[in-house]
Scaffold this motif. Structure first.
Motif, mmCIF file in Angstrom:
data_model
loop_
_atom_site.group_PDB
_atom_site.id
_atom_site.type_symbol
_atom_site.label_atom_id
_atom_site.label_comp_id
_atom_site.label_asym_id
_atom_site.label_seq_id
_atom_site.Cartn_x
_atom_site.Cartn_y
_atom_site.Cartn_z
ATOM 1 N N GLY C 30 0.787 -1.224 0.000
ATOM 2 C CA GLY C 30 0.000 0.000 0.000
ATOM 3 C C GLY C 30 0.818 1.271 0.000
ATOM 4 N N PRO C 31 0.149 2.390 -0.030
ATOM 5 C CA PRO C 31 0.817 3.673 -0.188
ATOM 6 C C PRO C 31 1.713 4.052 0.991
ATOM 7 N N SER C 32 1.554 3.410 2.115
ATOM 8 C CA SER C 32 2.375 3.806 3.247
ATOM 9 C C SER C 32 3.696 3.054 3.278
ATOM 10 N N THR C 33 3.989 2.337 2.194
ATOM 11 C CA THR C 33 5.270 1.647 2.112
ATOM 12 C C THR C 33 6.087 2.260 0.988
ATOM 13 N N ILE C 34 7.303 2.674 1.293
ATOM 14 C CA ILE C 34 8.167 3.134 0.218
ATOM 15 C C ILE C 34 9.458 2.322 0.205
ATOM 16 N N LEU C 35 10.061 2.280 -0.954
ATOM 17 C CA LEU C 35 11.289 1.488 -1.115
ATOM 18 C C LEU C 35 12.443 2.421 -1.453
ATOM 19 N N ASN C 36 13.486 2.349 -0.649
ATOM 20 C CA ASN C 36 14.713 3.108 -0.910
ATOM 21 C C ASN C 36 15.755 2.162 -1.479
ATOM 22 N N VAL C 37 16.148 2.397 -2.716
ATOM 23 C CA VAL C 37 17.158 1.561 -3.361
ATOM 24 C C VAL C 37 18.486 2.298 -3.310
ATOM 25 N N SER C 38 19.432 1.720 -2.575
ATOM 26 C CA SER C 38 20.651 2.450 -2.259
ATOM 27 C C SER C 38 21.894 1.643 -2.597
ATOM 28 N N PHE C 39 23.057 2.255 -2.432
ATOM 29 C CA PHE C 39 24.309 1.548 -2.701
ATOM 30 C C PHE C 39 24.861 0.964 -1.411
ATOM 31 N N ASP C 40 25.993 0.277 -1.518
ATOM 32 C CA ASP C 40 26.445 -0.561 -0.404
ATOM 33 C C ASP C 40 26.774 0.160 0.905
ATOM 34 N N PRO C 41 27.608 1.212 0.882
ATOM 35 C CA PRO C 41 28.089 1.743 2.178
ATOM 36 C C PRO C 41 27.025 2.467 3.011
ATOM 37 N N THR C 42 25.797 2.560 2.526
ATOM 38 C CA THR C 42 24.801 3.310 3.295
ATOM 39 C C THR C 42 23.900 2.427 4.137
ATOM 40 N N ARG C 43 24.232 1.135 4.242
ATOM 41 C CA ARG C 43 23.336 0.218 4.962
ATOM 42 C C ARG C 43 22.985 0.727 6.349
ATOM 43 N N GLU C 44 24.027 1.006 7.139
ATOM 44 C CA GLU C 44 23.813 1.372 8.533
ATOM 45 C C GLU C 44 23.118 2.727 8.612
ATOM 46 N N LEU C 45 23.544 3.638 7.740
ATOM 47 C CA LEU C 45 22.948 4.973 7.720
ATOM 48 C C LEU C 45 21.440 4.889 7.533
ATOM 49 N N TYR C 46 20.997 4.175 6.493
ATOM 50 C CA TYR C 46 19.570 4.169 6.222
ATOM 51 C C TYR C 46 18.794 3.284 7.181
ATOM 52 N N ASN C 47 19.430 2.304 7.788
ATOM 53 C CA ASN C 47 18.748 1.557 8.841
ATOM 54 C C ASN C 47 18.232 2.512 9.902
ATOM 55 N N ASP C 48 19.114 3.401 10.375
ATOM 56 C CA ASP C 48 18.740 4.363 11.415
ATOM 57 C C ASP C 48 17.801 5.427 10.884
ATOM 58 N N TYR C 49 18.148 5.921 9.694
ATOM 59 C CA TYR C 49 17.382 7.031 9.140
ATOM 60 C C TYR C 49 15.938 6.620 8.866
#
Lengths: 286, 291, 342
Positions: C30-49
């Motif tokens: 549904g609309p309340s789910t978004i997908l962030n497709v990112s590169f390798d070194p940002t795993r930890e960053l986007y986990n928190d963000y």
């Protein structure tokens, strides 16, 4: 068409099973694979040829086919030896060794790659002593051969094993009573009998190795012109958004794979007819 | 018959593995032990060591760290997805394998060699190419992709794509296992059953299947192992969405690249355990067959 | 009797069709789910963000949002989006990869980079060296890397976005040396790659090769990855060396218009990338070793990031399109380095 060409049999289900097999084969394998030919055809013959014969592509074929060949030869030798030992002798842990032979089928290729790299890296269990002897294993062609030997290991063992098990000891006894030495018996009597099966295993190990990706990229070093395998070249082209180029190399590999498999099947047929009906009984195909 | 290839074949109805040999047909003890030693060393280096690496790294920080891995929801979802993909692809390939082995093993027809070669083909196709073809078919720039995506149907970067490539890479296993055994049985028993008035389905169920059941089981075992372990092809079509389209092998790579070596190898050890269970199951298969 | 057999296989066929059909019917959430497709070194960053953003968005709009995350090599991720991976947001290693999405698949306009502040790069990074503790090979700057006998670990620029930053940083160094020109830079970079024994396909793979396999005297890579490696893998084993000059790596972010419009997630996706520029977002960024844009946050984390002279792709190379064509395209400079007889 096929119906008219089959031999008469009272068994039912020919049309149904053939139809289902061909349909499923087409849906899962043929149609998807034919897409590569369609995509590659958008290139035109000239640029297709240019891509598949580029120096870097040729070097990658050398690495892929060369290392696969070496690995298959290693597997041929050790596979026959292992099958022989497992069938003819009793020794401690034999059943365990026998069971473990199938491990390369079951272990994910990426895990195999990581595990082999950590063993053969300069600080690994075997990498360190090898390095002391001046041998660089990981990140060289030797590393690729090691990975490909691992994934192709079960084939020769498992094709030769049943043949050896079914082998009648009378043949050997006859040879011995006629004064043949053990080596002579092996070379003249045993080897010709297990050769077709061994070659089949060899060819399958080779075919499997040519396409391998997951386990090799970890240990190969991936240097262009030196340790870059063809599947990696395909991936590299894809990462550059070069779909047509990637597909061209894929088509080249597909054609070679198909030719190889067809050759295996024909070889099998040829060795079957050469040996004749009598000896066919001892072949694994029964 | 002669064009069949056999590999990894279960060995039903064969004589006991070791036949007592007389002096004339055996080797001196020294040669024997040299051969055993060489083979054992080869297997130890190529099979035991990788297995030992997997388990020693997984248990490096103790059992607690090992089991903690399996409390992670992303790990669990990867395991679920892998089971689902195998759960769908194995039965389908079993159905195909039986049909193909029946038609190839029981009938002579034009183009049989070609059919066998085509069945073998997925086996030598690089996993990378296997993934690529489904991208070319169902990707947004591919043949059917634009239409499907416009209608909200997701094949690649979703579960159907993962299932499809898994079916593709495990395609030949069951057929290849069954074929030699079905051929070896010949048609006599089935023909007798049919003559005695059994119908086709019953003949298959009562006569053919019992004869090939161990080969079938072994085919299923290998097919399943490969289905769960496939990495390269699945990696191309997965999209790597954590907790959604990551399978176990992909999750292992993810953890490994995240410097989480213990969890990575813990998940890997699960797949290796699967391999070992498979091998034990196979041993039981053989033992039951021989007794 | 044939009928029964036929029925069995028809049933099997039906199972295939229905099974695949049901799965194929599984649509995007549904609309309340978004997908962030990112590169390798940002795993930890986007986990928190992602967690922080979900909280922020719930408070602001009352809507629950769950952010799905995908990390892999930058080029691979861009290709996945081009092939139909339904990314609401892409956060990749370099502008060229998002350009490719805009050009090849037309999922967002060509001027995407001008839609957000700072060229759509809410954080930056740079390229530094990771060496063994005590710096046994005395590596201090780029010219130490080309010395014979020095083993350098870098990933393959063909498959790794980070590796392209490496390449350009080395080139920029050679260019800025006294008397430096394109020919001397070409020579310098060729000598550099002669010292590379392993070309991993991604930045994380290269780090593993260096740290776990004990290969190489120096690892060249993302500052964020180097800081993370020192923290997680042992400050007693590794240390960071900052070269005299490096490149300002600008990993851009963008909303994928066609996807958010189809899914109806534009508002939340735009808020997601905007929040990266907020003080809270910038703080999470800095905590995960990416250089923040906000001066206040940069000041707070000043001790984390070394002072280094940074050049940009636009200044030295005239933008990513040009850099890609000159250096990384098929048959371009990088390929020439590996041609036989070089």
């Amino acid at each position: 068409m096929a119906l008219a060409l089959r031999q008469r049999s009272i068994l039912p289900g020919f049309g149904l099973t053939l139809g289902f097999s061909v349909l499923y084969l087409s849906l899962i394998v043929l149609i998807p694979l034919s897409v590569t030919f369609w995509k590659a055809s958008t290139l035109g013959w000239g640029s297709f040829w240019h891509i598949v014969t580029a120096a870097r592509a040729i070097a990658s074929y050398e690495v892929t086919f060369g290392c696969s060949l070496v690995a298959a030869v290693v597997n041929l030798f050790f596979g026959v030896l292992t099958a022989w030992v497992l069938v003819r002798y009793t020794f401690p842990l034999k059943r365990l060794f026998d069971s473990l032979v199938d491990l390369p089928f079951a272990l994910p290729t990426a895990v195999a790659g990581i595990a082999l790299t950590s063993i053969y890296a300069p600080n690994g269990w075997l990498g360190r002593p090898l390095l002391a002897l001046g041998v660089h294993a990981a990140y060289t062609r030797l590393g690729i051969v090691i990975a490909l030997t691992f994934i192709g290991l079960p084939f020769v063992v498992r094709t030769v094993q049943p043949v050896l098990e079914d082998l009648d000891s009378e043949l050997e006894e006859a040879a011995a009573s006629l004064g043949a030495g053990r080596w002579q018996t092996f070379g003249r009597v045993l080897l010709p009998t297990i050769l077709p099966a061994a070659l089949t295993g060899f060819a399958l190990a080779f075919a499997r190795a040519v396409g391998e990706y997951g386990s090799v990229i970890f240990i190969a070093g991936n240097m262009p012109m030196r340790t870059e395998i063809t599947p990696l070249l395909i991936v590299t082209k894809l990462e550059q958004y070069d779909y047509a180029g990637a597909t061209a190399i894929a088509v080249a590999m597909l054609v070679v794979s198909f030719a190889m498999l067809l050759a295996i099947n024909l070889l099998q047929k040829w060795s079957g007819s050469r040996l004749g009906r009598e000896e066919l009984e001892v072949l694994p195909i029964g | 018959m002669a064009e069949a290839i056999t590999w990894g074949e279960a060995r039903p109805n064969r004589q006991p593995a070791t036949v007592p040999r007389t002096g004339a047909t055996s080797e001196p003890a020294g040669v024997r032990w040299l051969l055993i030693g060489t083979a054992a060393a080869f297997l130890a280096v190529f099979l035991f060591l990788p297995l030992a690496v997997v388990f020693s790294t997984a248990l490096e920080k103790g059992a607690f760290a090992y089991f903690k891995t399996f409390a992670d929801p992303d790990t669990l979802s990867a395991i679920r997805l892998t089971l689902l993909a195998a759960g769908i692809s194995v039965p389908l390939n079993v159905a195909f394998g039986i049909a193909a082995a029946w038609v190839i093993g029981k009938f002579e027809f034009f183009g049989k060699s070609l059919l066998i070669t085509l069945i073998d083909l997925p086996f030598s196709v690089s996993p990378v190419v296997a993934g690529l073809v489904f991208v070319l078919l169902f990707g947004l720039q591919g043949l059917f992709g634009p239409w499907l995506i416009a209608h909200g149907v997701r094949i690649i970067f979703a579960i159907p794509g993962i299932v499809l490539v898994t079916i593709f890479v495990t395609f030949p296993f069951v057929a290849r296992e069954l074929l030699p055994t079905i051929q070896a049985q010949g048609n006599d028993e089935e023909e007798a059953a049919l003559t005695l008035g059994a119908n086709g389905w019953k003949t298959f169920w009562r006569v053919t299947l019992p004869n090939v059941k161990w080969a079938l089981l072994y085919g299923v075992i290998l097919c399943n192992a490969r289905a769960m372990g496939e990495f390269g092809a699945v990696s191309v079509v997965s999209g790597h969405i954590r907790g959604l389209t990551d399978t176990m092998p992909l999750h292992i790579e993810f953890l490994y690249n995240d410097y989480q070596f213990v969890p990575a190898f813990a998940v890997a050890s699960l797949l290796a355990l699967l391999a070992l269970v498979t091998l034990v199951a196979k041993s039981i298969v053989e033992w039951r067959t021989q007794s | 009797m044939k009928a029964v057999l036929k029925l069995g296989f028809l049933a099997a066929l039906a199972v295939i069709t229905v099974g695949l059909g049901t799965l194929a019917g599984a649509r995007a959430a549904g609309p309340s789910t978004i997908l962030n497709v990112s590169f390798d070194p940002t795993r930890e960053l986007y986990n928190d963000y992602n967690a922080a953003f979900a909280k922020y968005w719930k408070a602001k709009s009352g809507q629950s949002v769950s952010v799905q995350q995908s990390n892999a090599g930058s080029g691979k991720q861009a290709r996945a989006v081009i092939d139909g991976l339904q990314a609401d947001v892409v956060t990749l290693a370099l502008a060229y990869d998002i350009d490719a999405i805009a050009k090849t698949a037309k999922l967002l306009p060509d001027n995407w980079q001008s839609r957000l502040p700072d060229n759509s790069t809410p954080y930056t990074s740079t390229i530094v060296f990771l060496v063994h503790k005590g710096n046994p090979k005395k590596i201090h700057d780029w010219n130490d890397l080309v010395k014979p006998g020095t083993s350098v670990i870098m990933p393959n620029p063909k498959t790794s976005g980070g590796a392209r930053w490496n390449f350009l940083a080395a080139w920029a160094y050679a260019l800025k040396r006294p008397g430096g020109n394109d020919a001397s830079a070409h020579d310098f970079v060729s000598r550099l790659y002669k010292n590379v024994p392993v070309l991993d396909s991604g930045a994380r793979g290269a780090t593993t090769t260096f740290v776990e396999r004990g290969i190489g005297d120096v690892l060249v890579g993302w500052e964020s990855d180097a800081l993370l490696a020192v923290r997680d893998l042992g400050p007693d084993k590794f240390q960071i060396v900052v070269p005299s000059i490096s490149i300002l790596a600008e990993p851009p972010v963008a909303v994928v218009d066609k996807v958010v419009d189809a899914k109806g997630t534009r508002a939340v996706a735009e808020a997601y990338v905007r929040y990266l520029y907020s003080p809270q977002g910038q703080d999470i960024i800095a905590r995960h070793f990416f250089r923040p844009r906000l001066p206040a946050v940069a000041k707070k984390y000043a001790s984390t990031f070394a002072n280094v002279k940074l050049v940009t792709v636009d200044q030295v190379f005239g933008g990513w399109q040009k850099a890609q064509a000159t250096f990384f395209a098929d048959g371009a400079v990088f390929d020439q380095i590996y041609q036989p007889g070089q």
